[in-house]
Write a protein that holds these residues in place. Structure first.
Motif, PDB file in Angstrom:
ATOM      1  N   CYS A 110       0.845  -1.198   0.000  1.00  0.00           N
ATOM      2  CA  CYS A 110       0.000   0.000   0.000  1.00  0.00           C
ATOM      3  C   CYS A 110       0.875   1.240   0.000  1.00  0.00           C
ATOM      4  O   CYS A 110       1.896   1.302   0.696  1.00  0.00           O
ATOM      5  N   GLU A 111       0.438   2.223  -0.769  1.00  0.00           N
ATOM      6  CA  GLU A 111       1.113   3.514  -0.758  1.00  0.00           C
ATOM      7  C   GLU A 111       0.071   4.627  -0.795  1.00  0.00           C
ATOM      8  O   GLU A 111      -0.984   4.486  -1.404  1.00  0.00           O
ATOM      9  N   LEU A 112       0.400   5.707  -0.117  1.00  0.00           N
ATOM     10  CA  LEU A 112      -0.495   6.860  -0.062  1.00  0.00           C
ATOM     11  C   LEU A 112      -0.420   7.610  -1.385  1.00  0.00           C
ATOM     12  O   LEU A 112       0.667   7.916  -1.879  1.00  0.00           O
ATOM     13  N   VAL A 113      -1.582   7.911  -1.979  1.00  0.00           N
ATOM     14  CA  VAL A 113      -1.654   8.601  -3.258  1.00  0.00           C
ATOM     15  C   VAL A 113      -1.996  10.079  -3.060  1.00  0.00           C
ATOM     16  O   VAL A 113      -1.411  10.955  -3.679  1.00  0.00           O
ATOM     17  N   ALA A 114      -2.960  10.354  -2.194  1.00  0.00           N
ATOM     18  CA  ALA A 114      -3.422  11.722  -1.980  1.00  0.00           C
ATOM     19  C   ALA A 114      -4.203  11.782  -0.673  1.00  0.00           C
ATOM     20  O   ALA A 114      -4.603  10.749  -0.139  1.00  0.00           O
ATOM     21  N   ALA A 115      -4.417  12.991  -0.191  1.00  0.00           N
ATOM     22  CA  ALA A 115      -5.212  13.185   1.017  1.00  0.00           C
ATOM     23  C   ALA A 115      -5.785  14.600   1.020  1.00  0.00           C
ATOM     24  O   ALA A 115      -5.188  15.516   0.447  1.00  0.00           O
ATOM     25  N   GLN A 116      -6.931  14.738   1.687  1.00  0.00           N
ATOM     26  CA  GLN A 116      -7.565  16.053   1.749  1.00  0.00           C
ATOM     27  C   GLN A 116      -8.518  16.128   2.931  1.00  0.00           C
ATOM     28  O   GLN A 116      -9.256  15.184   3.209  1.00  0.00           O
ATOM     29  N   ALA A 117      -8.507  17.272   3.607  1.00  0.00           N
ATOM     30  CA  ALA A 117      -9.454  17.535   4.683  1.00  0.00           C
ATOM     31  C   ALA A 117     -10.703  18.185   4.100  1.00  0.00           C
ATOM     32  O   ALA A 117     -10.626  18.932   3.125  1.00  0.00           O
ATOM     33  N   VAL A 124     -17.138  19.567  12.785  1.00  0.00           N
ATOM     34  CA  VAL A 124     -16.814  18.235  12.272  1.00  0.00           C
ATOM     35  C   VAL A 124     -15.959  18.362  11.015  1.00  0.00           C
ATOM     36  O   VAL A 124     -16.273  19.148  10.122  1.00  0.00           O
ATOM     37  N   THR A 125     -14.887  17.581  10.966  1.00  0.00           N
ATOM     38  CA  THR A 125     -14.029  17.531   9.790  1.00  0.00           C
ATOM     39  C   THR A 125     -13.817  16.087   9.393  1.00  0.00           C
ATOM     40  O   THR A 125     -13.589  15.228  10.250  1.00  0.00           O
ATOM     41  N   ALA A 126     -13.907  15.822   8.104  1.00  0.00           N
ATOM     42  CA  ALA A 126     -13.546  14.507   7.568  1.00  0.00           C
ATOM     43  C   ALA A 126     -12.208  14.661   6.867  1.00  0.00           C
ATOM     44  O   ALA A 126     -11.971  15.656   6.166  1.00  0.00           O
TER      45      ALA A 126
END
Length: 139
Positions: A110-117, A124-126
């Motif tokens: 597994c490798e991280l591709v992207a992320a966003q708040a 509340v935050t996802a």
């Protein structure tokens, strides 16, 4: 595969209060409000490569992306400072649990591709991470 990821997160991310499967990311903000530090694992996208075998058998590698979304809830934190501390802890635990891990030996790690708040309002935050691994389609 989704259940293997859920099991890995339950074992490797102790700050999470629950790890659940989900199908629709939009439903997380519209449904019953999950507890803070709840994570959801969602299937996302697959991209197949050409068949590796020239005759007889069929073997195709498929790049598989999945989402890990976690919820941070702090109603008394208008500026978000307290949420950031929780966010950093949960994010680090998820990354340590998944980065470089394979759900089966023949899969790519597994490798991280992207992320966003994504602030959902009302304290509340996802935070949504896109991860990638692989699987084989064989006959």
């Amino acid at each position: 595969m989704i259940q293997a990821i859920i099991d890995r997160l339950k074992a490797g991310a102790p700050t999470l209060v629950a790890v659940l499967p989900a199908e629709d990311i939009d439903a997380l903000s519209k449904g019953t409000a999950p507890r803070s530090a709840t994570a959801f694992v969602l299937p996302y996208r697959e991209q197949a490569e050409p068949n590796e075998q020239m005759s007889g058998a069929f073997r195709q590698i498929i790049a598989v992306q999945f989402l890990v979304a976690f919820i941070i809830r702090r109603h008394d934190d208008a500026q978000g400072g307290a949420k950031v501390a929780i966010f950093d802890t949960v994010k680090a635990e998820i990354e340590q649990a998944l980065a470089g891990w394979s759900f089966v030996p023949e899969a790519e790690p597994c490798e991280l591709v992207a992320a966003q708040a994504a602030p959902l309002g009302n304290g509340v935050t996802a935070y949504v991470q896109t991860w990638q691994t692989s699987r084989y389609l064989e006959t």
